[in-house]
Design a protein around this motif. Sequence first.
Motif, PDB file in Angstrom:
ATOM      1  N   ARG A   1       0.855  -1.187   0.000  1.00  0.00           N
ATOM      2  CA  ARG A   1       0.000   0.000   0.000  1.00  0.00           C
ATOM      3  C   ARG A   1       0.887   1.231   0.000  1.00  0.00           C
ATOM      4  O   ARG A   1       1.873   1.318   0.745  1.00  0.00           O
ATOM      5  CB  ARG A   1      -0.896   0.009   1.242  1.00  0.00           C
ATOM      6  CG  ARG A   1      -1.835  -1.167   1.354  1.00  0.00           C
ATOM      7  CD  ARG A   1      -2.871  -1.196   0.262  1.00  0.00           C
ATOM      8  NE  ARG A   1      -3.704   0.007   0.265  1.00  0.00           N
ATOM      9  CZ  ARG A   1      -4.660   0.247  -0.639  1.00  0.00           C
ATOM     10  NH1 ARG A   1      -4.876  -0.623  -1.622  1.00  0.00           N
ATOM     11  NH2 ARG A   1      -5.374   1.346  -0.575  1.00  0.00           N
ATOM     12  N   TRP A   2       0.552   2.190  -0.869  1.00  0.00           N
ATOM     13  CA  TRP A   2       1.296   3.438  -0.931  1.00  0.00           C
ATOM     14  C   TRP A   2       0.361   4.597  -0.593  1.00  0.00           C
ATOM     15  O   TRP A   2      -0.864   4.518  -0.815  1.00  0.00           O
ATOM     16  CB  TRP A   2       1.864   3.651  -2.338  1.00  0.00           C
ATOM     17  CG  TRP A   2       2.988   2.720  -2.686  1.00  0.00           C
ATOM     18  CD1 TRP A   2       4.298   2.819  -2.320  1.00  0.00           C
ATOM     19  CD2 TRP A   2       2.886   1.546  -3.491  1.00  0.00           C
ATOM     20  NE1 TRP A   2       5.025   1.780  -2.842  1.00  0.00           N
ATOM     21  CE2 TRP A   2       4.185   0.987  -3.575  1.00  0.00           C
ATOM     22  CE3 TRP A   2       1.841   0.908  -4.170  1.00  0.00           C
ATOM     23  CZ2 TRP A   2       4.456  -0.177  -4.287  1.00  0.00           C
ATOM     24  CZ3 TRP A   2       2.101  -0.251  -4.875  1.00  0.00           C
ATOM     25  CH2 TRP A   2       3.401  -0.779  -4.925  1.00  0.00           C
ATOM     26  N   GLU A   3       0.940   5.646  -0.068  1.00  0.00           N
ATOM     27  CA  GLU A   3       0.154   6.831   0.274  1.00  0.00           C
ATOM     28  C   GLU A   3      -0.569   7.353  -0.969  1.00  0.00           C
ATOM     29  O   GLU A   3       0.015   7.436  -2.056  1.00  0.00           O
ATOM     30  CB  GLU A   3       1.064   7.914   0.836  1.00  0.00           C
ATOM     31  CG  GLU A   3       0.322   9.165   1.288  1.00  0.00           C
ATOM     32  CD  GLU A   3       1.247  10.222   1.839  1.00  0.00           C
ATOM     33  OE1 GLU A   3       0.778  11.385   1.988  1.00  0.00           O
ATOM     34  OE2 GLU A   3       2.422   9.901   2.122  1.00  0.00           O
ATOM     35  N   GLY A   4      -1.825   7.672  -0.809  1.00  0.00           N
ATOM     36  CA  GLY A   4      -2.591   8.289  -1.883  1.00  0.00           C
ATOM     37  C   GLY A   4      -3.269   7.326  -2.827  1.00  0.00           C
ATOM     38  O   GLY A   4      -3.937   7.776  -3.778  1.00  0.00           O
TER      39      GLY A   4
ATOM     40  N   GLU B   1       4.209   8.852  -3.637  1.00  0.00           N
ATOM     41  CA  GLU B   1       2.768   8.798  -3.407  1.00  0.00           C
ATOM     42  C   GLU B   1       2.035   8.613  -4.731  1.00  0.00           C
ATOM     43  O   GLU B   1       2.581   8.868  -5.812  1.00  0.00           O
ATOM     44  CB  GLU B   1       2.282  10.098  -2.750  1.00  0.00           C
ATOM     45  CG  GLU B   1       2.500  11.327  -3.616  1.00  0.00           C
ATOM     46  CD  GLU B   1       1.939  12.608  -3.012  1.00  0.00           C
ATOM     47  OE1 GLU B   1       1.168  12.512  -2.041  1.00  0.00           O
ATOM     48  OE2 GLU B   1       2.259  13.695  -3.522  1.00  0.00           O
TER      49      GLU B   1
ATOM     50  N   ASP C   1      -5.894   5.700  -2.533  1.00  0.00           N
ATOM     51  CA  ASP C   1      -7.347   5.880  -2.519  1.00  0.00           C
ATOM     52  C   ASP C   1      -7.803   7.035  -3.406  1.00  0.00           C
ATOM     53  O   ASP C   1      -8.951   7.056  -3.868  1.00  0.00           O
ATOM     54  CB  ASP C   1      -7.847   6.099  -1.090  1.00  0.00           C
ATOM     55  CG  ASP C   1      -7.673   4.862  -0.229  1.00  0.00           C
ATOM     56  OD1 ASP C   1      -7.536   3.766  -0.803  1.00  0.00           O
ATOM     57  OD2 ASP C   1      -7.661   4.994   1.015  1.00  0.00           O
TER      58      ASP C   1
END
Length: 502
Positions: free
Chosen positions: A166-169, A335, A171
């Motif tokens: 999972r990476w930031e952003g 991100e 979503d």
Amino acid sequence: MTTIEQASGAEPRGGGVEHVDVLVVGAGVSGIDAAYHLRERFPERSFAVLDAQEDRGGTWWTHRYPGVRSDSDLFTYGYRFKPWTGPSIAAGEEILAYLDEVIAENGLAGYIRYQHRVTAARWSSGDHRWTVEVTRGDTGEQLRLTTDFLWMCQGYYNHARPYQPRWEGMDRFAGVVVHPQRWPVDLDYSGKRVVVIGSGSTASTLIPAIAEKAAHVTMLQRSPSYYFAPPTTHELAVTLRQLDIPEEWTHEILRRQYISQYHWLARMSFEAPDELHTFLIESMRPLLPEGFDVEKHFTPRYRPWQQRIAIVPDGDLFAAVREGRVSIVTDTIAEFTEKGIRVGSGEEIPADVVVTATGFNLSLLGDVAFTVDGEPVDFPQRVTWRGVMIAGVPNMAYMFGYFRHSWTLRVDLVSDLVCRLLETMQAKGAATVVPTLRPEDDGMQLRPWSDPENFNAGYVLRSQHILFKQGDREPWTHMLEHEQEREILPNADLDDGSLVYR
């Protein structure tokens, strides 16, 4: 409780439970090989093959991303008993067709039960047999079998849970994110900008395939991999077929040729890693655009063959780079943005589709819950016997191929060894065989499942904590090279005290 369809020669037991002499778990390359050997060597014994999937093939059935193909030559990835007549590197559909021929020619279809997921296996020393719990996928029925010998051939992928960081952003990304293990059949990437995260065999396989339709493909890698670009069809195979050499001869000649090449690569990786590095890098350079930064984008952080060398048949990945359809970015991911991915340098890579070719998770023996005489088997506290059985676990063998060499080269060797073990049990009148540490093994140093200095792929390092150990001496070691095991396994002493027969 209901029974499964009756396997050839199976015996009904009390309470509707079916019994087979040998139960094979998995109908991929390994399980089909085991079934072939059982039918050839023990025609009088009953056996069944259970597979959780809807059809045969294992990873060749579940992996359906564009361009899926072998990353080993088929002369060694194919079985030694079944000549391969196609190109050296084959597509997934061609491999499935080959497996279909093996099943049909050897009458194996009646032994295989699909959509039968093994969930638990309980050994009883009093009964000298395993009781196996099965869930039938198409109906949800709970089934039960008993067997004298359990042979785990389920492979090592966790098909249900791929490795998905999972990476930031993520979503807020407006596009589509897909993992190759869960490729949607209706995904349309035509004319779209695609970013593929990863640099291994999966990435190098699917990138040339999707680049034919996508507007542009960017391979985004944190660190490079080693690549080798052999021809799809070996020149020697072309020559032999032009001379109308029998396919059995061509198969054996090419098989020996590729084995010799694997052995050379393995020796070079240990004895002269710098020379092998130079060979691999310089073999790529003329296939890439003039001025391409090979050192930045194709120089891994590890020595050759500490991870698998990715095969790029006919250099198709490099051709896509030369033609401008594919670009390569070597950087970290800062991100996800609404329109793409921002990397460590600050650059934003636009994307409509992101493919996370980030690898997979290992599954220990199909995540089956094992118990021996009522006690759960704590595999991380156990040690392997020749990479075939587990200390203290009776009447159970497992199939695991090679990482560096073709998987099936070891599968054939293990099938021979397991069949020889079954013959030895029969000759001794033994109902049980248990790998057991000998007095001279007392205090033996235990080593991790895989030594990171030897092989350090991410999916291996992530899973060390769930895997059994190896020792510092035979027969408690594994991860040997084929050049060693083709001598060791056929000559393994089954009466050296490390196997206790009862």
